[in-house]
Write a protein that holds these residues in place. Structure first.
Motif, PDB file in Angstrom:
ATOM      1  N   UNK A 202       0.824  -1.207   0.000  1.00 52.68           N
ATOM      2  CA  UNK A 202       0.000   0.000   0.000  1.00 52.68           C
ATOM      3  C   UNK A 202       0.859   1.257   0.000  1.00 52.68           C
ATOM      4  N   UNK A 203       1.974   1.211   0.760  1.00 50.04           N
ATOM      5  CA  UNK A 203       2.801   2.412   0.849  1.00 50.04           C
ATOM      6  C   UNK A 203       3.458   2.760  -0.487  1.00 50.04           C
ATOM      7  N   UNK A 204       3.787   1.773  -1.275  1.00 51.26           N
ATOM      8  CA  UNK A 204       4.379   2.040  -2.589  1.00 51.26           C
ATOM      9  C   UNK A 204       3.404   2.839  -3.454  1.00 51.26           C
ATOM     10  N   UNK A 205       2.119   2.510  -3.338  1.00 49.27           N
ATOM     11  CA  UNK A 205       1.099   3.236  -4.099  1.00 49.27           C
ATOM     12  C   UNK A 205       0.955   4.665  -3.579  1.00 49.27           C
ATOM     13  N   UNK A 206       0.907   4.799  -2.260  1.00 51.25           N
ATOM     14  CA  UNK A 206       0.793   6.127  -1.646  1.00 51.25           C
ATOM     15  C   UNK A 206       2.010   6.978  -1.978  1.00 51.25           C
ATOM     16  N   UNK A 207       3.190   6.392  -1.861  1.00 52.36           N
ATOM     17  CA  UNK A 207       4.445   7.103  -2.117  1.00 52.36           C
ATOM     18  C   UNK A 207       4.488   7.643  -3.551  1.00 52.36           C
ATOM     19  N   UNK A 208       4.131   6.795  -4.500  1.00 50.83           N
ATOM     20  CA  UNK A 208       4.141   7.211  -5.909  1.00 50.83           C
ATOM     21  C   UNK A 208       3.083   8.277  -6.165  1.00 50.83           C
ATOM     22  N   UNK A 209       1.911   8.113  -5.568  1.00 46.45           N
ATOM     23  CA  UNK A 209       0.830   9.065  -5.777  1.00 46.45           C
ATOM     24  C   UNK A 209       1.126  10.432  -5.205  1.00 46.45           C
ATOM     25  N   UNK A 210       1.724  10.472  -4.011  1.00 42.39           N
ATOM     26  CA  UNK A 210       2.046  11.753  -3.387  1.00 42.39           C
ATOM     27  C   UNK A 210       3.131  12.482  -4.175  1.00 42.39           C
ATOM     28  N   UNK A 211       4.131  11.753  -4.630  1.00 42.70           N
ATOM     29  CA  UNK A 211       5.189  12.380  -5.432  1.00 42.70           C
ATOM     30  C   UNK A 211       4.608  12.976  -6.708  1.00 42.70           C
ATOM     31  N   UNK A 212       3.713  12.242  -7.344  1.00 44.70           N
ATOM     32  CA  UNK A 212       3.076  12.735  -8.563  1.00 44.70           C
ATOM     33  C   UNK A 212       2.256  13.993  -8.273  1.00 44.70           C
ATOM     34  N   UNK A 213       1.539  13.977  -7.146  1.00 47.98           N
ATOM     35  CA  UNK A 213       0.683  15.109  -6.803  1.00 47.98           C
ATOM     36  C   UNK A 213       1.501  16.363  -6.481  1.00 47.98           C
ATOM     37  N   UNK A 214       2.573  16.195  -5.702  1.00 48.53           N
ATOM     38  CA  UNK A 214       3.412  17.348  -5.359  1.00 48.53           C
ATOM     39  C   UNK A 214       4.071  17.925  -6.613  1.00 48.53           C
ATOM     40  N   UNK A 215       4.478  17.049  -7.525  1.00 54.74           N
ATOM     41  CA  UNK A 215       5.045  17.512  -8.799  1.00 54.74           C
ATOM     42  C   UNK A 215       4.023  18.335  -9.569  1.00 54.74           C
ATOM     43  N   UNK A 216       2.783  17.848  -9.620  1.00 57.16           N
ATOM     44  CA  UNK A 216       1.718  18.554 -10.336  1.00 57.16           C
ATOM     45  C   UNK A 216       1.404  19.898  -9.680  1.00 57.16           C
ATOM     46  N   UNK A 217       1.408  19.951  -8.360  1.00 55.83           N
ATOM     47  CA  UNK A 217       1.135  21.196  -7.655  1.00 55.83           C
ATOM     48  C   UNK A 217       2.207  22.245  -7.933  1.00 55.83           C
ATOM     49  N   UNK A 218       3.465  21.820  -7.971  1.00 59.21           N
ATOM     50  CA  UNK A 218       4.543  22.757  -8.283  1.00 59.21           C
ATOM     51  C   UNK A 218       4.478  23.221  -9.735  1.00 59.21           C
ATOM     52  N   UNK A 219       4.101  22.325 -10.635  1.00 59.01           N
ATOM     53  CA  UNK A 219       3.928  22.716 -12.042  1.00 59.01           C
ATOM     54  C   UNK A 219       2.791  23.728 -12.187  1.00 59.01           C
ATOM     55  N   UNK A 220       1.728  23.523 -11.396  1.00 57.73           N
ATOM     56  CA  UNK A 220       0.597  24.454 -11.417  1.00 57.73           C
ATOM     57  C   UNK A 220       1.029  25.839 -10.937  1.00 57.73           C
ATOM     58  N   UNK A 221       1.765  25.893  -9.821  1.00 57.58           N
ATOM     59  CA  UNK A 221       2.226  27.169  -9.286  1.00 57.58           C
ATOM     60  C   UNK A 221       3.174  27.874 -10.253  1.00 57.58           C
ATOM     61  N   UNK A 222       4.041  27.098 -10.893  1.00 56.38           N
ATOM     62  CA  UNK A 222       4.954  27.694 -11.873  1.00 56.38           C
ATOM     63  C   UNK A 222       4.157  28.298 -13.030  1.00 56.38           C
ATOM     64  N   UNK A 223       3.139  27.577 -13.475  1.00 56.89           N
ATOM     65  CA  UNK A 223       2.361  28.024 -14.634  1.00 56.89           C
ATOM     66  C   UNK A 223       1.598  29.312 -14.349  1.00 56.89           C
ATOM     67  N   UNK A 224       0.957  29.405 -13.183  1.00 56.22           N
ATOM     68  CA  UNK A 224       0.149  30.610 -12.919  1.00 56.22           C
ATOM     69  C   UNK A 224       1.024  31.843 -12.699  1.00 56.22           C
ATOM     70  N   UNK A 225       2.285  31.645 -12.380  1.00 54.59           N
ATOM     71  CA  UNK A 225       3.195  32.781 -12.224  1.00 54.59           C
ATOM     72  C   UNK A 225       4.030  33.038 -13.475  1.00 54.59           C
TER      73      UNK A 225
END
Length: 227
Positions: A85-108
């Motif tokens: 289960x943790x492997x799934x959570x770990x991969x999902x959180x990394x993907x989400x944090x990457x997407x959030x940073x890409x979003x912040x970069x884009x709006x600025x």
């Protein structure tokens, strides 16, 4: 002996399956739990509260007339997350944090997500948290959130879902570390029954993340389960 209630089918039971049997990742813990006297937990809970009080490990409660500080809760029954289960959570959180940073970069910067209409422009530009001074400012690695608190919950279907993202002032990790220390101090036999991944290396990983350079080449380990 501890009495365990049968699982509530309206919610996902971390420990017991629908037949009232201990799940595989809880099997060793259940054997220990059933053989432990209930008074033992009462005694050690009081000891944990005393130790937390002496050290001063508290958290603030805002808008509560009873006081602003409380001792952190200590529960001897852990949420054990399996390696699978943790492997799934770990991969999902990394993907989400990457997407959030890409979003912040884009709006600025280019603002593609705003121009496309996916997110209303007014929702961003009229937000009090939008910092105009950050417009077109390039940050190292395009990272706007070095530390993110991603709150996850487990639905009754057994799957994990994100409850919310905390990018401004994520907190709470220190409580996890102190709870682990207390658990190991009061219930060392639990850790002898099954392999539990360490968490004490977190401060080093945090420092490495903030400084964006490795402290050493040693393997700091990964958290595959939690107690």
């Amino acid at each position: 002996m501890i009495k365990v209630k049968l699982p509530n089918k309206e919610h996902y039971d971390e420990m017991m399956d629908s037949n009232g049997e201990c799940r595989l990742n809880y099997r060793n813990y259940c054997n220990w739990l059933y053989s432990t006297e209930e008074k033992t937990f009462d005694e050690k809970r009081r000891k944990a509260e005393l130790l937390f009080h002496r050290v001063g490990i508290t958290f603030n409660v805002y808008g509560n007339n009873e006081g602003t500080e409380r001792l952190i809760p200590f529960d001897p029954i852990p949420r054990i997350i399996s390696a699978e289960d943790w492997k799934i959570i770990d991969a999902g959180i990394k993907q989400r944090v990457t997407a959030l940073n890409m979003f912040l970069y884009d709006i600025y910067h280019e603002g593609h997500i705003l121009k496309s209409g996916i997110i209303p422009i007014d929702l961003i530009y009229n937000n009090s948290q939008y910092q105009i001074i950050m417009k077109d400012l390039n940050l190292y690695g395009k990272i706007y959130s070095h530390i993110s608190g991603i709150d996850i919950v487990r639905n009754k279907d057994g799957n994990y879902y994100v409850l919310e993202d905390n990018l401004r002032t994520p907190s709470g990790v220190s409580y996890m570390i102190e709870d682990r220390k207390m658990m190991m101090r009061l219930y060392p036999e639990v850790f002898m029954r099954q392999p539990v991944a360490p968490v004490e290396h977190y401060p080093n990983v945090l420092l490495e993340t903030v400084m964006k350079r490795p402290l050493s080449s040693r393997n700091l380990g990964k958290t595959f389960s939690s107690v």
